[in-house]
Write an enzyme that holds these catalytic residues in place. Sequence first.
Site, mmCIF file in Angstrom:
data_model
loop_
_atom_site.group_PDB
_atom_site.id
_atom_site.type_symbol
_atom_site.label_atom_id
_atom_site.label_comp_id
_atom_site.label_asym_id
_atom_site.label_seq_id
_atom_site.Cartn_x
_atom_site.Cartn_y
_atom_site.Cartn_z
ATOM 1 N N ALA A 1 -40.781 -10.993 30.440
ATOM 2 C CA ALA A 1 -41.025 -11.501 29.092
ATOM 3 C C ALA A 1 -40.435 -12.889 28.925
ATOM 4 C CB ALA A 1 -40.441 -10.548 28.051
ATOM 5 N N CYS A 2 -39.259 -13.114 29.474
ATOM 6 C CA CYS A 2 -38.576 -14.400 29.364
ATOM 7 C C CYS A 2 -37.761 -14.593 30.628
ATOM 8 C CB CYS A 2 -37.680 -14.412 28.126
ATOM 9 S SG CYS A 2 -36.607 -15.847 28.020
ATOM 10 N N ILE A 3 -37.829 -15.768 31.216
ATOM 11 C CA ILE A 3 -37.102 -16.038 32.459
ATOM 12 C C ILE A 3 -36.476 -17.425 32.364
ATOM 13 C CG2 ILE A 3 -39.199 -16.887 33.594
ATOM 14 C CD1 ILE A 3 -38.070 -15.745 36.228
ATOM 15 N N LEU A 4 -35.241 -17.527 32.821
ATOM 16 C CA LEU A 4 -34.519 -18.794 32.693
ATOM 17 C C LEU A 4 -33.490 -18.919 33.797
ATOM 18 C CD1 LEU A 4 -33.550 -21.342 31.017
ATOM 19 C CD2 LEU A 4 -31.921 -19.787 29.949
ATOM 20 N N THR A 5 -33.433 -20.081 34.406
ATOM 21 C CA THR A 5 -32.325 -20.483 35.267
ATOM 22 C C THR A 5 -31.522 -21.536 34.525
ATOM 23 O OG1 THR A 5 -33.681 -20.125 37.240
ATOM 24 C CG2 THR A 5 -31.671 -21.395 37.510
ATOM 25 N N GLY B 1 -33.223 -23.233 44.221
ATOM 26 C CA GLY B 1 -33.993 -22.078 44.668
ATOM 27 C C GLY B 1 -33.711 -20.796 43.917
ATOM 28 N N SER C 1 -45.090 -22.384 30.689
ATOM 29 C CA SER C 1 -44.758 -23.792 30.474
ATOM 30 C C SER C 1 -45.025 -24.579 31.750
ATOM 31 C CB SER C 1 -43.289 -23.922 30.073
ATOM 32 O OG SER C 1 -42.465 -23.572 31.165
ATOM 33 N N GLY D 1 -34.525 -20.060 40.816
ATOM 34 C CA GLY D 1 -35.669 -19.667 40.013
ATOM 35 C C GLY D 1 -36.645 -18.817 40.795
ATOM 36 N N ARG E 1 -32.869 -26.388 40.695
ATOM 37 C CA ARG E 1 -33.144 -27.153 41.920
ATOM 38 C C ARG E 1 -32.350 -26.626 43.112
ATOM 39 N NH1 ARG E 1 -37.689 -29.094 41.428
ATOM 40 N NH2 ARG E 1 -37.255 -30.394 43.233
ATOM 41 N N GLU F 1 -45.641 -13.101 31.139
ATOM 42 C CA GLU F 1 -46.386 -13.397 29.929
ATOM 43 C C GLU F 1 -46.922 -14.820 29.981
ATOM 44 O OE1 GLU F 1 -43.970 -12.700 26.535
ATOM 45 O OE2 GLU F 1 -43.974 -10.527 26.772
#
Length: 533
Positions: free
Chosen positions: A391-395, A403, A430, A405, A401, A426
Amino acid sequence: MAPSHSTKDENLEPPRITPGCQWNVQTVSVGCKVYIRRPGPDGDTEERLAEILSIREKPKNPYLARTRGTAVKVEEKPEDKWEFFVHWDQFNKRLDEWVSGSRIVLNRELEWPRPKTQPAKKAGGGQKHHGKAPRSQTLKKAAGSVPATPRAGSAAPSTPLPSGKGLTPSLKRKTPHDEQEEEEEEEGDEDAEGDMDMDVDAEGEQEGEFELDTEAPKEPLPSVTQFSKEQEIEKLRTSGSMTQSISEIARVKNLDKLQMGKYEIDAWYFSPYPQEYAHIPVLYLCEFCLSYFASHFMLSRHRRRCNLMHPPGNEIYRHEDISFFELDGKRQLTYCRNLSLLSKCFLDHKTLYYDVTPFLYYCMVQRDSTGCHLIGYFSKEKESADNYNVACILTLPQYQRHGFGKLLIEFSYELSKKEGKLGSPEKPLSDLGLLGYRAYWAETIVDLLLNTNEDISIDDIAQKTSITHQDIMNTCTTLQLFKHYKGQHVICLSDAVLERHEKVKNKKRRRIYPESLIWKPPVFTRDQLRFGW
């Protein structure tokens, strides 16, 4: 002769220009474009064109005054009384920032905003709807903003504040129904548009975006040959990492920097932290429980009492110094809310809801002698009607930069393999999210094709990788793997694809080892899936 296509800008009047040295800081209003000094890439100072989005009086930080005590007061310039929130020309929105008035270059021209054109009245006399507030008032209500100190020629709202007392929002995608209700409150009969965002550290070299638009286009889309670099930059500014909701655009970034462990991070977007923490120079975060404080002294006092050394969940994966923790939004309520607030600083498309119970959170940490340091996370719905595995993914920016992610994406698909389901994030993605996923899909699919000696179909690829058929088709189309041979379509790996894949394989990067994953898919009863209690 081919007919000439007049663009939208050609029909507008040219903006009014005031020469340099004929205006001052008090003359600037919202919508103007001026040149502002900013640090250049080589360490020098450059003058770059920027658009003024909001103006405020320089806020006073009571916490900073307490910590400085009887420090020597630095004389400020008169123009530093005001601060301007600017968008740098041809830069991404995540680089928008507050600048002091002394950084504005007064000896260069000032470009005034174009006059607004009056919309054509609808048939029927254009009667006003009774009982509805003006658009400016509804916009302030939707954005939750507080008007700034009025100035001559300026009516910009200041940074919005959260509307719930004692509640902290979570991140969730905006559904068309939710978006339609918001637009009905704001504009009456206008149609709704929604979008969401995912942010990972991108390692690919391709750019693009999946766009799912339910509204009929008002103007014909330009062809590929007509699409210029300037249009692509404008596309990334108005979509990609920016929201298309007017109420979200009105939200000006309220935090400058975050102190998390040994890292000081620049905030990218607005996040609804409480009002007393807005506009302070640095917001201090406990890197283990994600609690937030206004000063370093308050953080150090908290650390003497906080004994948490890792996310408060079950450790389901450990290999070398990387671990994954599974958190239930219903059980670890405070941590998941703090995590949502933190991630909103770097995600622009997310809609905020006050309930985190429908989600599971998977946090990736790096272990050392001092504890487990948060690298990134992804969330997924406990029960997804569309079979979304993310649903939501963030590094976090300090770990991008490197790897991580792609490691998060790979772990989400390992969970899908354990569940025996096909998964997909989903959409729309972006710009950075699409690059990260395309790089993972391309590497996984090409690697599977090279290691398979027999004929393989799209369905076989989907069953072995847990990637949906639609994502496989999009990736193969982007890489131009489909060829027409003897009346049927076949998958063919070109030399360029093989060369690119070889470069990726030669790079040393972390991988997920399935044998280190100790996890069973959670099963929830109907009572456990009743949210909001």
